[in-house]
Scaffold this motif. Structure first.
Motif, short mmCIF file in Angstrom:
data_model
loop_
_atom_site.label_atom_id
_atom_site.label_comp_id
_atom_site.label_asym_id
_atom_site.label_seq_id
_atom_site.Cartn_x
_atom_site.Cartn_y
_atom_site.Cartn_z
N ARG A 135 0.82 -1.22 0.00
CA ARG A 135 0.00 0.00 0.00
C ARG A 135 0.85 1.26 0.00
NH1 ARG A 135 -1.95 4.09 -0.39
NH2 ARG A 135 -3.96 4.91 0.37
N PHE A 136 1.89 1.30 0.83
CA PHE A 136 2.65 2.53 1.00
C PHE A 136 3.96 2.57 0.21
CE2 PHE A 136 0.30 1.97 5.07
CZ PHE A 136 -0.54 3.07 4.94
N GLY A 137 4.49 1.42 -0.17
CA GLY A 137 5.72 1.40 -0.96
C GLY A 137 6.89 1.97 -0.18
N GLY A 138 7.76 2.66 -0.91
CA GLY A 138 8.92 3.26 -0.27
C GLY A 138 10.17 2.44 -0.47
N PRO A 139 11.24 2.77 0.27
CA PRO A 139 12.53 2.08 0.11
C PRO A 139 12.43 0.60 0.41
CG PRO A 139 12.77 4.08 1.43
CD PRO A 139 11.31 3.84 1.29
N ARG A 140 13.24 -0.19 -0.31
CA ARG A 140 13.29 -1.63 -0.06
C ARG A 140 13.98 -1.91 1.27
NH1 ARG A 140 14.27 -1.69 -5.77
NH2 ARG A 140 12.67 -2.88 -6.87
N LEU A 141 13.53 -2.96 1.92
CA LEU A 141 14.13 -3.35 3.20
C LEU A 141 15.53 -3.90 2.99
CD1 LEU A 141 13.87 -3.87 6.26
CD2 LEU A 141 12.88 -6.11 5.69
N SER A 142 15.70 -4.75 1.96
CA SER A 142 16.99 -5.37 1.70
C SER A 142 16.99 -5.95 0.30
CB SER A 142 17.27 -6.49 2.73
OG SER A 142 18.40 -7.25 2.37
N VAL A 143 18.19 -6.04 -0.29
CA VAL A 143 18.30 -6.67 -1.61
C VAL A 143 18.00 -8.16 -1.51
CG1 VAL A 143 19.95 -4.99 -2.48
CG2 VAL A 143 20.77 -7.01 -1.26
N LEU A 144 18.06 -8.72 -0.29
CA LEU A 144 17.75 -10.14 -0.11
C LEU A 144 16.28 -10.43 -0.38
CD1 LEU A 144 19.76 -10.86 3.16
CD2 LEU A 144 20.38 -11.51 0.83
N SER A 145 15.43 -9.42 -0.20
CA SER A 145 13.99 -9.60 -0.41
C SER A 145 13.44 -8.31 -1.02
CB SER A 145 13.30 -9.92 0.92
OG SER A 145 11.95 -10.25 0.71
N PRO A 146 13.61 -8.12 -2.32
CA PRO A 146 13.23 -6.86 -2.98
C PRO A 146 11.77 -6.45 -2.83
CG PRO A 146 14.56 -8.24 -4.44
CD PRO A 146 14.18 -9.09 -3.27
N ALA A 147 10.88 -7.42 -2.59
CA ALA A 147 9.45 -7.09 -2.48
C ALA A 147 9.10 -6.45 -1.14
CB ALA A 147 8.60 -8.34 -2.69
N LYS A 148 9.96 -6.58 -0.16
CA LYS A 148 9.66 -6.05 1.17
C LYS A 148 10.13 -4.62 1.31
CE LYS A 148 9.55 -10.51 3.48
NZ LYS A 148 9.48 -11.24 2.22
N ARG A 149 9.29 -3.80 1.93
CA ARG A 149 9.58 -2.38 2.10
C ARG A 149 9.73 -2.03 3.58
NH1 ARG A 149 10.36 -0.54 -3.25
NH2 ARG A 149 9.15 -1.97 -4.55
N TRP A 150 10.46 -0.96 3.82
CA TRP A 150 10.60 -0.50 5.21
C TRP A 150 9.24 -0.10 5.79
CZ3 TRP A 150 14.05 -0.92 8.85
CH2 TRP A 150 15.38 -1.15 8.52
N SER A 151 8.38 0.46 4.93
CA SER A 151 7.06 0.88 5.42
C SER A 151 6.27 -0.32 5.94
CB SER A 151 6.28 1.57 4.30
OG SER A 151 6.12 0.70 3.18
N GLY A 152 6.31 -1.43 5.20
CA GLY A 152 5.60 -2.61 5.63
C GLY A 152 6.21 -3.23 6.87
N THR A 153 7.54 -3.25 6.93
CA THR A 153 8.22 -3.84 8.09
C THR A 153 7.91 -3.07 9.36
OG1 THR A 153 10.02 -4.65 6.68
CG2 THR A 153 10.47 -4.47 9.04
N LEU A 154 7.96 -1.76 9.29
CA LEU A 154 7.67 -0.93 10.46
C LEU A 154 6.21 -1.05 10.87
CD1 LEU A 154 9.75 2.26 9.58
CD2 LEU A 154 10.32 0.47 11.24
N ALA A 155 5.31 -1.03 9.89
CA ALA A 155 3.89 -1.18 10.22
C ALA A 155 3.61 -2.55 10.84
CB ALA A 155 3.04 -0.98 8.97
N GLY A 156 4.24 -3.57 10.29
CA GLY A 156 4.07 -4.91 10.83
C GLY A 156 4.61 -5.03 12.25
N ALA A 157 5.76 -4.41 12.50
CA ALA A 157 6.35 -4.45 13.84
C ALA A 157 5.42 -3.79 14.86
CB ALA A 157 7.71 -3.77 13.84
N VAL A 158 4.87 -2.64 14.49
CA VAL A 158 3.95 -1.94 15.40
C VAL A 158 2.71 -2.79 15.66
CG1 VAL A 158 2.44 0.06 15.63
CG2 VAL A 158 4.77 0.36 14.76
#
Length: 267
Positions: free
Chosen positions: A173-196
Motif C-alpha cells: 500500500r505505502f511502498g517506499g525504500p526496499r528493506l533489503s536486496v535479499l527480499s526486494p518485495a519487502k519495504r521499510w514501510s511494511g516492516t515498520l507497520a508490521g512491527a507496530v
C-alpha cells in the motif's frame, strides 16, 4: 498469566476478521492461504492445549518437515538430512523430558553432523556440508524453546503472524525504500507497520513485555530475511510447494524461528 484458553477468543477473532478482509479483497491466492491458516491454527492450538507433550510432538513434526525443506535449499545429502532431523527431534525431546540436557543434546547432534562427511572422507564438499548442517541445527533446534514457553510461545506465534500479514499489505500500500536486496518485495514501510501491529497485539494477549516486543519487532523481520538469503542462494522462490497458497512450511515459520531465538536469549 497467559493461558491457552485466554488466547482462543483472540485466535478465533483474528481468523474471522482476516477471513472477512480476504473475502473483501476477492483475491484467490489470499483466500487459499487463509483456508490453510483456518485448518492449521486449530491444530496448533490443540497441541498447545495438550501442554508440554503436545507442544513437543508439534515441534518435532514441524522440525522434521522444516529439515527436509532446508536440506533442499542447502543441498544436503540424504545422510546429512537424516542426522539433522534426528538431531532437531532429539533436542526437542530433551527440552520436554530432560531440560537440563538440552545443551548436551545439541553438542551430540553437532558431533554427529561433523561425523557424516568425515566418515565419508568428503574432501570436496565436507566443509560446506558441515557448515550447512550446523546452521540448520542452530536454526531449527530453536523450536525446542516452545516447550518451556507454553502459552507464551503461542502468543509469540500469533503476534509474529499478525506482523507478517500487516507488513505484506502495508508494504504494497505505502511502498517506499526496499528493506533489503535479499527480499526486494519487502519495504521499510511494511516492516515498520508490521512491527507496530505485532507489538500492539501482544497487549490484549497479556503478553506485552519488552523481550516479547523486541522478538516480534526485530526477530521476526530478521528471520524472514535469513530464509530469503537461503532461497536466493538456492535460486528458488519458495522452500516447498505442498502448503496451499504458502509454498513450504519454512516460508511460514521463518519469522517465528528467529523471533523465538531472540525471546529465549532475552529471557
Amino acid at each position: 498469566m497467559i493461558t491457552v484458553a485466554s488466547l482462543i477468543p483472540c485466535l478465533g477473532g483474528a481468523l474471522a476478521l482476516s477471513g472477512i478482509a480476504v473475502m473483501a479483497s476477492r483475491r484467490r491466492e489470499l483466500l487459499v492461504r487463509w483456508c490453510a491458516w483456518a485448518a492449521g491454527v486449530p491444530l496448533v492450538t490443540a497441541a498447545f492445549w495438550w501442554g508440554r507433550p503436545g507442544i513437543a510432538v508439534l515441534a518435532i513434526v514441524v522440525g522434521v518437515v522444516a529439515v527436509m525443506e532446508y536440506a533442499v535449499l542447502a543441498r544436503l545429502e540424504r545422510p546429512d538430512r537424516t542426522v539433522l532431523a534426528m538431531g532437531v527431534a532429539g533436542v526437542v525431546l530433551a527440552a520436554w523430558l530432560s531440560p537440563g540436557q538440552v545443551l548436551r543434546g545439541l553438542a551430540v547432534a553437532a558431533l554427529a553432523l561433523a561425523a557424516v562427511p568425515l566418515l565419508g572422507a568428503d574432501a570436496d564438499h565436507g566443509g560446506r556440508r558441515l557448515g550447512a548442517g550446523l546452521l540448520g541445527l542452530a536454526w531449527l533446534s530453536v523450536l525446542a524453546g516452545l516447550v518451556p514457553l507454553g502459552a507464551s510461545g503461542l502468543a509469540l506465534f500469533v503476534a509474529v503472524s499478525v506482523a507478517d500479514i500487516v507488513a505484506f499489505f502495508a508494504g504494497r500500500r505505502f511502498g517506499g525504500p526496499r528493506l533489503s536486496v535479499l527480499s526486494p518485495a519487502k519495504r521499510w514501510s511494511g516492516t515498520l507497520a508490521g512491527a507496530v501491529a505485532g507489538v500492539v497485539v501482544l497487549a490484549p494477549l497479556s503478553a506485552l513485555t519488552w523481550p516479547m516486543a523486541v522478538a516480534v519487532a526485530v526477530g521476526g523481520p530478521a528471520g524472514d530475511l535469513l530464509e530469503s538469503m537461503l532461497k536466493r542462494s538456492a535460486r528458488v522462490k519458495d522452500s516447498g510447494r505442498w502448503l496451499a497458497g504458502s509454498g513450504g512450511l519454512l516460508d511460514r515459520i521463518d519469522s517465528l524461528l528467529i523471533a523465538l531465538a531472540v525471546l529465549l536469549i532475552l529471557r
